[in-house]
Design a protein around this motif. Structure first.
Motif, PDB file in Angstrom:
ATOM      1  N   ILE A 159     -46.556 -28.770 -12.480  1.00 44.13           N
ATOM      2  CA  ILE A 159     -45.811 -28.314 -11.299  1.00 44.13           C
ATOM      3  C   ILE A 159     -44.745 -27.268 -11.636  1.00 44.13           C
ATOM      4  CG2 ILE A 159     -43.918 -30.004 -11.338  1.00 44.13           C
ATOM      5  CD1 ILE A 159     -44.298 -30.259  -8.282  1.00 44.13           C
ATOM      6  N   GLN A 160     -44.452 -27.086 -12.910  1.00 41.77           N
ATOM      7  CA  GLN A 160     -43.363 -26.178 -13.288  1.00 41.77           C
ATOM      8  C   GLN A 160     -43.562 -24.733 -12.830  1.00 41.77           C
ATOM      9  OE1 GLN A 160     -41.611 -26.503 -17.195  1.00 41.77           O
ATOM     10  NE2 GLN A 160     -41.846 -28.729 -17.235  1.00 41.77           N
ATOM     11  N   PRO A 161     -44.782 -24.157 -12.890  1.00 45.81           N
ATOM     12  CA  PRO A 161     -44.953 -22.800 -12.351  1.00 45.81           C
ATOM     13  C   PRO A 161     -44.651 -22.723 -10.849  1.00 45.81           C
ATOM     14  CG  PRO A 161     -46.749 -23.329 -13.833  1.00 45.81           C
ATOM     15  CD  PRO A 161     -45.992 -24.602 -13.620  1.00 45.81           C
ATOM     16  N   ILE A 162     -44.917 -23.791 -10.111  1.00 40.79           N
ATOM     17  CA  ILE A 162     -44.619 -23.816  -8.676  1.00 40.79           C
ATOM     18  C   ILE A 162     -43.106 -23.782  -8.467  1.00 40.79           C
ATOM     19  CG2 ILE A 162     -44.914 -25.123  -6.528  1.00 40.79           C
ATOM     20  CD1 ILE A 162     -47.562 -24.212  -7.684  1.00 40.79           C
ATOM     21  N   GLN A 163     -42.366 -24.424  -9.338  1.00 41.77           N
ATOM     22  CA  GLN A 163     -40.909 -24.506  -9.207  1.00 41.77           C
ATOM     23  C   GLN A 163     -40.191 -23.269  -9.731  1.00 41.77           C
ATOM     24  OE1 GLN A 163     -40.559 -28.035 -11.597  1.00 41.77           O
ATOM     25  NE2 GLN A 163     -40.462 -29.412  -9.831  1.00 41.77           N
ATOM     26  N   ARG A 164     -40.855 -22.494 -10.575  1.00 38.85           N
ATOM     27  CA  ARG A 164     -40.167 -21.390 -11.265  1.00 38.85           C
ATOM     28  C   ARG A 164     -39.824 -20.217 -10.348  1.00 38.85           C
ATOM     29  NH1 ARG A 164     -36.304 -20.458 -14.598  1.00 38.85           N
ATOM     30  NH2 ARG A 164     -36.467 -18.466 -15.694  1.00 38.85           N
ATOM     31  N   VAL A 165     -40.714 -19.812  -9.468  1.00 37.64           N
ATOM     32  CA  VAL A 165     -40.467 -18.633  -8.624  1.00 37.64           C
ATOM     33  C   VAL A 165     -39.256 -18.835  -7.705  1.00 37.64           C
ATOM     34  CG1 VAL A 165     -41.408 -17.155  -6.811  1.00 37.64           C
ATOM     35  CG2 VAL A 165     -42.816 -17.749  -8.783  1.00 37.64           C
ATOM     36  N   PRO A 166     -39.099 -19.983  -7.026  1.00 37.48           N
ATOM     37  CA  PRO A 166     -37.866 -20.184  -6.252  1.00 37.48           C
ATOM     38  C   PRO A 166     -36.610 -20.100  -7.119  1.00 37.48           C
ATOM     39  CG  PRO A 166     -39.514 -21.805  -5.620  1.00 37.48           C
ATOM     40  CD  PRO A 166     -40.053 -21.089  -6.823  1.00 37.48           C
ATOM     41  N   ARG A 167     -36.724 -20.520  -8.360  1.00 39.97           N
ATOM     42  CA  ARG A 167     -35.596 -20.429  -9.298  1.00 39.97           C
ATOM     43  C   ARG A 167     -35.248 -18.965  -9.586  1.00 39.97           C
ATOM     44  NH1 ARG A 167     -31.163 -23.052 -11.283  1.00 39.97           N
ATOM     45  NH2 ARG A 167     -30.954 -22.877 -13.537  1.00 39.97           N
ATOM     46  N   TYR A 168     -36.268 -18.114  -9.729  1.00 38.25           N
ATOM     47  CA  TYR A 168     -36.026 -16.686  -9.920  1.00 38.25           C
ATOM     48  C   TYR A 168     -35.275 -16.100  -8.723  1.00 38.25           C
ATOM     49  CZ  TYR A 168     -39.172 -16.250 -13.946  1.00 38.25           C
ATOM     50  OH  TYR A 168     -39.757 -16.359 -15.182  1.00 38.25           O
ATOM     51  N   ALA A 169     -35.701 -16.494  -7.528  1.00 40.07           N
ATOM     52  CA  ALA A 169     -35.073 -15.975  -6.305  1.00 40.07           C
ATOM     53  C   ALA A 169     -33.578 -16.275  -6.306  1.00 40.07           C
ATOM     54  CB  ALA A 169     -35.744 -16.583  -5.080  1.00 40.07           C
ATOM     55  N   MET A 170     -33.218 -17.481  -6.697  1.00 44.60           N
ATOM     56  CA  MET A 170     -31.816 -17.884  -6.731  1.00 44.60           C
ATOM     57  C   MET A 170     -31.037 -17.116  -7.796  1.00 44.60           C
ATOM     58  SD  MET A 170     -30.177 -21.623  -7.480  1.00 44.60           S
ATOM     59  CE  MET A 170     -30.358 -21.408  -9.256  1.00 44.60           C
ATOM     60  N   LEU A 171     -31.603 -17.006  -8.993  1.00 48.12           N
ATOM     61  CA  LEU A 171     -30.906 -16.354 -10.109  1.00 48.12           C
ATOM     62  C   LEU A 171     -30.742 -14.849  -9.878  1.00 48.12           C
ATOM     63  CD1 LEU A 171     -32.590 -18.237 -13.099  1.00 48.12           C
ATOM     64  CD2 LEU A 171     -30.194 -18.403 -12.390  1.00 48.12           C
ATOM     65  N   VAL A 172     -31.784 -14.202  -9.369  1.00 50.94           N
ATOM     66  CA  VAL A 172     -31.696 -12.759  -9.097  1.00 50.94           C
ATOM     67  C   VAL A 172     -30.652 -12.486  -8.016  1.00 50.94           C
ATOM     68  CG1 VAL A 172     -32.938 -10.778  -8.126  1.00 50.94           C
ATOM     69  CG2 VAL A 172     -34.022 -12.178  -9.884  1.00 50.94           C
ATOM     70  N   SER A 173     -30.612 -13.333  -6.975  1.00 49.55           N
ATOM     71  CA  SER A 173     -29.614 -13.173  -5.908  1.00 49.55           C
ATOM     72  C   SER A 173     -28.202 -13.346  -6.454  1.00 49.55           C
ATOM     73  CB  SER A 173     -29.869 -14.192  -4.786  1.00 49.55           C
ATOM     74  OG  SER A 173     -31.080 -13.937  -4.141  1.00 49.55           O
ATOM     75  N   GLU A 174     -28.025 -14.330  -7.326  1.00 52.26           N
ATOM     76  CA  GLU A 174     -26.707 -14.581  -7.910  1.00 52.26           C
ATOM     77  C   GLU A 174     -26.288 -13.430  -8.827  1.00 52.26           C
ATOM     78  OE1 GLU A 174     -23.252 -16.875  -8.218  1.00 52.26           O
ATOM     79  OE2 GLU A 174     -24.989 -17.036  -6.880  1.00 52.26           O
TER      80      GLU A 174
END
Length: 314
Positions: A159-174
């Motif tokens: 499931i980790q690849p499914i969770q990774r893209v939303p994490r990118y969205a948060m980090l790039v925005s920050e």
């Protein structure tokens, strides 16, 4: 006095920029640390689970491809991405950029779409194999005890690849939030944020459509068991929308109570067997007899403020 005020204002502005740079550095390091952890997890997933299964031939090749999807391709991309991020962090400064690194990889990251589309099939295939293939079940039990897994099981890794893209969205925005417009990285990060949000939107839409399709398949199977006279009509590819009671006004004094099942291209009208009085609000536990199948080529579905949210117009 004016000179003192200008100096105070300049110092205040400088301190604000320092604070922003400190937080920007923190976010950049967080991107690096989480990416390093992610790549390591993908490596463990491949080396502890996938590669040994390929060698041992415990599972048929087609089933193995369904279970793991394109995880090898995802791993290769992130090894390269991590190398580029590491290079930028090793030479980190106020003017250093990261947004362009992400922009370099967004197109190749479209392979995540394939992984997301396959994820539910992967999970189902793995669970089925666990139940029917004792050797596969034993392999997973041993593999999950590997110290490299750190008490994570197969599904924790998959499931980790499914969770990774939303994490990118948060980090790039920050990171963007803590980058001044004077920094050339600001432009790169705006583009990166747009790209990751497009991928994230596809993730969500793909997931929604997949869930809707699975719901339709289950519903058609259920209807085949409970509605007599409609077996020829109820094909697996039918796109089910919703169901509910319907009152048909036969005359001023006579109303017929029926139950309808709305599909994308047709409306199945049925009568609940054994119900003589009142409205049947739900089909659960009842048997039905099909009365009519109305094709909807001449009708369109439009949004409406009724509870179902849809009405027919034709």
């Amino acid at each position: 006095i004016q000179s003192v005020f200008r100096s105070w204002k300049a110092i205040k502005k400088w301190k604000a920029r320092v604070r922003m740079h400190v937080h920007r550095t923190y976010v950049a390091n967080e991107i690096f640390k989480t990416e390093k952890h992610y790549v390591n997890s993908l490596r463990v997933f491949l080396e502890v689970f996938y590669y040994p299964l390929c060698k041992r031939k415990v599972v048929e090749q087609g089933v193995l491809e369904t279970i793991f999807g394109n995880i090898s391709r995802i791993y290769d991309i992130h090894v390269d991405l991590l190398a580029d991020i590491t290079q930028r962090l090793d030479d980190w400064s106020y003017d250093q950029t990261l947004g362009d690194v992400f922009n370099k990889y967004w197109k190749t990251m479209q392979c995540y779409e394939e992984y997301v589309n396959n994820y539910d099939a992967s999970t189902a295939a793995c669970k089925k194999e666990i139940k029917s293939n004792k050797e596969f079940e034993e392999f997973l039990e041993i593999a999950e005890k590997n110290p490299r897994c750190k008490k994570l099981d197969f599904f924790d890794f998959s499931i980790q690849p499914i969770q990774r893209v939303p994490r990118y969205a948060m980090l790039v925005s920050e990171l963007l939030k803590n980058t001044t417009s004077m920094n050339k990285d600001s432009e790169y990060l705006v583009k990166a944020k747009t790209s990751v949000n497009i991928i994230l939107k596809y993730f969500n839409e793909s997931k929604r459509m997949l869930q809707q399709r699975e719901t339709s398949i289950r519903k058609v199977r259920e209807l085949k068991r409970s509605v007599s006279g409609a077996q020829d009509f109820l094909k697996p590819d039918k796109d089910f929308l919703f169901e509910g009671p319907l009152a048909i006004q036969k005359s001023k004094k006579k109303t017929e109570q029926v139950y309808v099942f709305l599909f994308r291209d047709s409306l199945l009208v049925a009568r609940a067997l054994g119900v003589t009085n009142g409205f049947l609000k739900r089909m659960s536990g009842y048997k039905f007899s099909a009365l009519q199948n109305i094709k909807l080529q001449k009708y369109s579905l439009v949004e409406h403020s009724v509870p179902t949210g849809i009405k027919l117009r034709g």
